[in-house]
Design an enzyme around this catalytic site. Structure first.
Site, mmCIF file in Angstrom:
data_model
loop_
_atom_site.group_PDB
_atom_site.id
_atom_site.type_symbol
_atom_site.label_atom_id
_atom_site.label_comp_id
_atom_site.label_asym_id
_atom_site.label_seq_id
_atom_site.Cartn_x
_atom_site.Cartn_y
_atom_site.Cartn_z
ATOM 1 N N ASP A 90 1.043 -1.218 0.044
ATOM 2 C CA ASP A 90 -0.071 -0.078 0.102
ATOM 3 C C ASP A 90 0.719 1.226 -0.030
ATOM 4 O O ASP A 90 2.171 1.057 0.234
ATOM 5 C CB ASP A 90 -0.960 -0.189 1.128
ATOM 6 C CG ASP A 90 -2.320 0.867 0.894
ATOM 7 O OD1 ASP A 90 -2.072 1.464 -0.083
ATOM 8 O OD2 ASP A 90 -3.208 1.109 1.833
ATOM 9 N N ASP A 125 -3.883 7.015 -3.655
ATOM 10 C CA ASP A 125 -5.147 7.647 -3.554
ATOM 11 C C ASP A 125 -5.549 8.265 -2.384
ATOM 12 O O ASP A 125 -4.891 8.441 -1.329
ATOM 13 C CB ASP A 125 -6.084 6.365 -3.741
ATOM 14 C CG ASP A 125 -5.740 5.343 -2.948
ATOM 15 O OD1 ASP A 125 -4.934 4.942 -2.443
ATOM 16 O OD2 ASP A 125 -7.179 5.255 -1.943
ATOM 17 N N CYS A 287 -14.483 -22.150 19.806
ATOM 18 C CA CYS A 287 -13.626 -22.421 18.631
ATOM 19 C C CYS A 287 -12.870 -23.825 18.981
ATOM 20 O O CYS A 287 -12.343 -23.895 20.038
ATOM 21 C CB CYS A 287 -12.736 -21.216 18.413
ATOM 22 S SG CYS A 287 -11.381 -21.509 17.252
ATOM 23 N N CYS A 289 -9.688 -24.078 16.923
ATOM 24 C CA CYS A 289 -8.342 -24.131 16.482
ATOM 25 C C CYS A 289 -7.325 -24.589 17.089
ATOM 26 O O CYS A 289 -7.512 -24.784 18.403
ATOM 27 C CB CYS A 289 -8.234 -22.492 16.158
ATOM 28 S SG CYS A 289 -7.602 -21.402 17.401
ATOM 29 N N CYS A 292 -7.077 -22.621 20.483
ATOM 30 C CA CYS A 292 -8.391 -22.916 21.618
ATOM 31 C C CYS A 292 -8.557 -24.190 21.981
ATOM 32 O O CYS A 292 -8.892 -24.511 22.943
ATOM 33 C CB CYS A 292 -9.425 -22.417 21.024
ATOM 34 S SG CYS A 292 -9.507 -20.588 20.419
HETATM 35 N N1 GUN Z 1 -6.562 1.326 3.461
HETATM 36 C C1 GUN Z 1 -7.763 1.386 3.790
HETATM 37 N N2 GUN Z 1 -8.390 2.163 3.299
HETATM 38 C C2 GUN Z 1 -7.664 2.439 2.333
HETATM 39 C C3 GUN Z 1 -7.804 3.287 1.019
HETATM 40 O O1 GUN Z 1 -8.749 3.920 0.679
HETATM 41 N N3 GUN Z 1 -6.708 3.628 0.138
HETATM 42 C C4 GUN Z 1 -5.606 2.792 0.201
HETATM 43 N N4 GUN Z 1 -4.708 3.054 -0.505
HETATM 44 N N5 GUN Z 1 -5.530 2.124 1.433
HETATM 45 C C5 GUN Z 1 -6.223 1.864 2.303
HETATM 46 ZN ZN ZN Z 2 -9.441 -20.451 18.151
#
Ligand code: GUN
Ligand code: ZN
Length: 509
Positions: A90, A125, A287, A289, A292
């Site tokens: 990201d 963005d 759970c 897993c 747990c």
């Molecule tokens: N992570 C959570 N929301 C967003 C978003 O709107 N844009 C980006 N790039 N990362 C995110």
């Molecule tokens: Zn669990």
């Protein structure tokens, strides 16, 4: 054009797909666990054990810290994190959203992601929060689109650009923004698909998810999906609670990402596929897993903070991936709707989300497969399932003329005929009525969906209603027929019977 995403199996608008990246193929739907390079709770090389096929990390965090930045540029982001499989980065947009500013430009962060060998690159963005002023949402959107154009030019190498590209061509994501304005979401989705990206994330959803605003989430996803190519992979940014997976997948979302497993764990929160518990409220661990099974709730409450966070994060990952597998299994069986109905009973606001989906049953019906192995009626939201809509649309093939019997009964047809001294031979056509579908010719009782549907007795009001609406449709379209309508419990109390009386001779048993 190179095909990076291929749909293998479908149900509703959901699908199992394969997404090809430079570091291998990923089966979708899947969730990408967020790895924070500054603060690792579960090491990336361990994540595979839980079912992770692709992880996501934040290029902005790496870029900001000189030591990490240099390492990533030198050996690549995969080496930095110790992960050999697909990896998305990201851009810092979320930090931009949280803190109002970031210290990089779109160009810098896109070039950096190319330089460190990310498999899926995200431009910077601008996530506009829900309920923003329209002017702000519009200007943020214009800037986001400009940045997406720029990212495309940079990644396609049509512009000089500083950074060196490592490895095969990465995928480029085109995030879709527009706050809670559906027309802006649509406009953005149309513009972004026109530009052409490999992955389409929908952004700015986290605050809606945190406030349980599922109706609006559904509306946004549908608005966007209608403007994207049907076979384009769709990612929901920051959506990682298993409670929402079946709903999102049913609407055609393929990728999720989340830091929730770790953030919740640090906060003593325990995820399940139908909600979140605070550890202090748990008397038992519901759970099985590995965590747990090995520990009991007392141990989790009493162990030290660090161990507790680690164990809760493991449990959270196990249930998150278990839900992904449950969703995929449901797609393979064409029973995603039924999973969705069960999950959406976990919270009234999820049920509101499901009802919003039903308002768009027409759209789902267009995508849905034409026959399924089974149909379970699980409550009033089953009455307007896409399959029921599909059945209603095909009713005109039953247009009849001559003497026609339509029987809505709680007994067998033979018993009813005996009781009423009715001679079946006297009729040119005989229809039975099965809720929620409606009338079907006797000969078709073994065929889909009539023969494959399991419904409760007595049927609820909504199921009777759709069935009787379809009986009326049959009566009204078959102008050349004389109808006898035989009706037992619980049908005879339904208000639509008054309308049926105007067109058919009604006999009550
Ligand atoms: N992570 C959570 N929301 C967003 C978003 O709107 N844009 C980006 N790039 N990362 C995110
Ligand atoms: Zn669990």
């Amino acid at each position: 054009m190179i095909i990076v995403f291929e749909v293998l199996h479908k149900d509703l608008m959901g699908r199992i797909g394969r997404l090809e990246t430079p570091h291998g193929v990923v089966e979708t739907p899947t969730i990408m666990p967020v790895v924070n390079p500054n603060l690792v709770l579960i090491r990336p090389d361990e994540l595979e054990r839980f079912g992770a096929e692709i992880i996501i990390t934040n290029a902005y965090i790496i870029h900001k810290k000189e030591e990490l930045r240099e390492k990533a540029l030198e050996g690549g982001v995969h080496e930095l994190l110790g992960w050999k499989k697909p990896l998305m980065t990201d851009s810092g947009s979320y930090q931009l959203y949280e803190y109002g500013d970031v210290e990089v430009s779109n160009r810098e962060i896109v070039e950096f992601q190319l330089g460190i060998g990310s498999d899926v690159i995200v431009p910077l963005d601008i996530p506009t929060p829900p309920d923003a002023q329209r002017e702000r949402a519009e200007s943020d959107l214009a800037e986001t689109l400009r940045r997406l154009e720029e990212a495309k030019r940079i990644s396609r190498g049509r512009e000089g650009g500083g950074g060196e590209v490592r490895g095969a061509r990465p995928l480029l994501a085109g995030p879709i923004q527009g706050s809670t304005f559906l027309d802006l979401r649509e406009r953005c989705a149309a513009a972004v698909s026109e530009m052409g990206f490999d992955v389409y994330p929908i952004g700015g959803l986290v605050p809606l998810l945190e406030d349980y605003r599922y109706r609006e989430l559904v509306e946004i996803i549908i608005a966007v999906k209608q403007r994207l190519p049907a076979d384009a992979p769709v990612h929901l940014f920051g959506v990682g609670h298993p409670i929402f997976f079946s709903l999102a997948v049913a609407l055609g979302c393929d990728l999720f990402d989340s830091a929730a497993y770790a953030l919740y764990a640090k906060d003593d929160r325990y995820l399940t596929s139908d909600g979140t518990y605070f550890l202090e409220d748990l008397h038992y661990l519901p759970c099985s897993c590995p965590v747990c099974s090995k520990y009991d709730v007392r141990y989790l409450k009493e162990c030290d903070r660090e161990e507790r966070a680690r164990l809760l994060a493991e449990h959270n990952l196990y249930v998150t991936f278990a839900e992904i597998r449950a969703v995929k299994q449901a797609i393979r069986e064409n029973r995603l709707w039924e999973l969705l109905e069960r999950r959406c009973r976990a919270h009234p606001l999820l049920l509101s989300g499901l009802k919003k989906v039903l308002e768009h049953a027409e759209l789902l019906e267009k995508y849905d497969v034409s026959t399924k192995r089974s149909f379970f009626y699980l409550g009033e939201t089953s009455a307007r399932r896409p399959e029921v809509l599909k059945y209603a649309k095909k009713l005109d093939r039953f247009e009849v003329s001559g003497n026609t019997l339509v029987a809505a009964l709680d007994t067998t047809l033979e018993d009813a005929c005996k009781a009423l001294k009715l001679d079946l031979q006297a009729f040119d056509h005989v229809f039975l009525v099965k809720p929620p579908f409606g009338p079907y010719p006797l000969e078709l009782q073994e065929t889909y969906p009539i023969g494959q549907s399991e419904v409760p007795t007595p049927m609820d009001y909504e199921g009777l209603t759709t069935a009787l609406e379809n009986v009326l449709k049959l009566l009204e379209m078959s102008k050349g027929a004389e109808f006898v309508f035989v009706c037992g419990e619980p049908w005879k109390e339904h208000p639509l019977i008054q309308k049926i009386k105007r067109r058919a001779k009604c006999i009550f048993v």
